[in-house]
Enzyme design. Structure first.
Site, PDB file in Angstrom:
ATOM      1  NE  ARG A 253      -4.410  -1.508   0.225  1.00  0.00           N
ATOM      2  CZ  ARG A 253      -4.319  -2.834  -0.513  1.00  0.00           C
ATOM      3  NH1 ARG A 253      -3.321  -3.018  -1.417  1.00  0.00           N
ATOM      4  NH2 ARG A 253      -5.355  -3.539  -0.586  1.00  0.00           N
ATOM      5  CD  GLU A 281      -3.430   2.730  -6.185  1.00  0.00           C
ATOM      6  OE1 GLU A 281      -2.397   2.696  -5.284  1.00  0.00           O
ATOM      7  OE2 GLU A 281      -4.258   2.235  -6.357  1.00  0.00           O
ATOM      8  CG  HIS A 300      -3.661  -0.975  -7.087  1.00  0.00           C
ATOM      9  ND1 HIS A 300      -3.822  -0.214  -6.039  1.00  0.00           N
ATOM     10  CD2 HIS A 300      -3.729  -2.319  -6.645  1.00  0.00           C
ATOM     11  CE1 HIS A 300      -4.056  -1.282  -5.077  1.00  0.00           C
ATOM     12  NE2 HIS A 300      -3.877  -2.384  -5.487  1.00  0.00           N
TER      13      HIS A 300
END
Length: 338
Positions: A253, A281, A300
């Site tokens: 993360r 993000e 991601h």
């Protein structure tokens, strides 16, 4: 409360996903057919809990098959629920009051192990490429349109007798260690519960403190959860311990890294980074992460995508089949946070 189905009866199962097209991507026709063979499957996907139609379907659910985007379902809408099969990491995210359902004896399963596989594969690929300095070589090759200066660019590169540091003995972290086994690499592992020395169940890996792992690793790969204890864990001090030319790989993360400290280190060009996750993000449009030459950014994508979603679907179907037979889940999940 018993979670085994009544003899001769197929439990009623309801799907909850948003968008509903995820169902086809995760299960496919064959997966849905397998589900329909063992449960009374309602193919109308629940995407909200306000309408009378959705509430009526949920009222009959003995099994909730849910995944990403599923609305948190209030307990009062699930009077017959006995189990949740979740196509994701944390089953309680699809329930408004998971503790109340846990108190009723509702069981749950997760698909973390299935989703860990592609994340570990991504990390392995990036670790091997980082040790070869493949991204820097590609950039230099493209800019020069001729062979790069091998003495300057490639001296000291390679995957023979290098050291890889793994932070976090999670499902993904352990899988990465296993995948690194066939390579001629030393593997150091930091996780707070591990005593220094050989790691049980992970031959070839040695546990050490975070400072030692950071200071000795050619590639430092992050796999810890984002919890209060790990927020900003990879800070200026830890980053400063990394050797010159080392690479940070983050598929955990974004918040486990101190973003400002990382930017400060990357600006010097002393280390490289492969970031599949950031905080926020995606990064803001004006973030230097977009333009720094020693940063590889991916959106991601380390987790399950495309065909890999079917692995999650297969895992969920197998859990539903166990439930239909009155067996406990192979991958049980806690509905009450520990």
């Amino acid at each position: 409360m018993s979670t085994s189905p009544q003899a001769g009866a197929r439990p009623r199962a309801v799907l909850a996903f948003d968008p509903p097209g995820l169902v086809e991507r995760i299960f496919g026709a064959d997966g849905l057919e397998r589900l329909g063979a063992v449960v009374d499957l309602d193919l109308e996907v629940v995407v909200e809990v306000a309408s009378e139609a959705a509430r009526r379907r949920l009222a009959g659910a003995e099994l909730l098959v849910a995944g990403w985007g599923a609305p948190p379902v209030p307990t009062e809408l699930l009077p017959r629920l006995r189990a949740v099969a979740y196509a994701g990491g944390v089953a309680r995210t699809c329930l408004a009051d998971p503790a109340a359902l846990a108190a009723r004896g509702v069981s749950a399963s997760h698909a973390r192990a299935a989703n860990a596989v592609p994340v570990a594969e991504y990390a392995l690929a990036m670790i091997l490429l980082a040790n070869k300095k493949a991204h820097a070589a590609e950039r230099a090759y493209r800019e020069r349109r001729a062979a790069p200066d091998a003495d300057r660019l490639l001296t000291g590169t390679g995957n023979y007798r290098g050291t890889v540091g793994i932070v976090g003995a999670s499902l993904v972290g352990r899988r990465v260690v296993e995948l690194l086994g066939p390579f001629d690499l030393d593997v150091l592992l930091y996780s707070p519960e591990l005593a220094p020395g050989p790691v049980p169940g992970l031959p070839g890996a040695r546990a050490a403190g975070l400072d030692e792992v950071a200071a000795r690793s050619d590639v430092l790969s992050l796999h810890q959860p984002l919890i209060p204890e790990t927020a900003g864990q990879v800070d200026a001090r830890v980053l400063g311990l990394m050797p010159d030319g080392a690479t940070l790989v983050n598929t955990a993360r974004g918040g486990v890294v101190d973003g400002e400290a990382l930017l400060a280190e990357l600006r010097t060009g002393r280390i490289d980074a492969v970031l599949d996750v950031t905080d926020p993000e995606p990064p803001p449009p004006d973030s230097e992460l977009w333009s720094l030459p020693n940063v590889v950014l991916t959106p991601h994508l380390a987790g399950s995508t495309g065909t890999e979603l079917r692995r999650i679907g297969d895992s969920v179907v197998a859990e539903v089949e166990r439930f239909a037979l009155g067996l406990p889940f192979a991958h049980p999940d806690e509905l009450v946070a520990s």
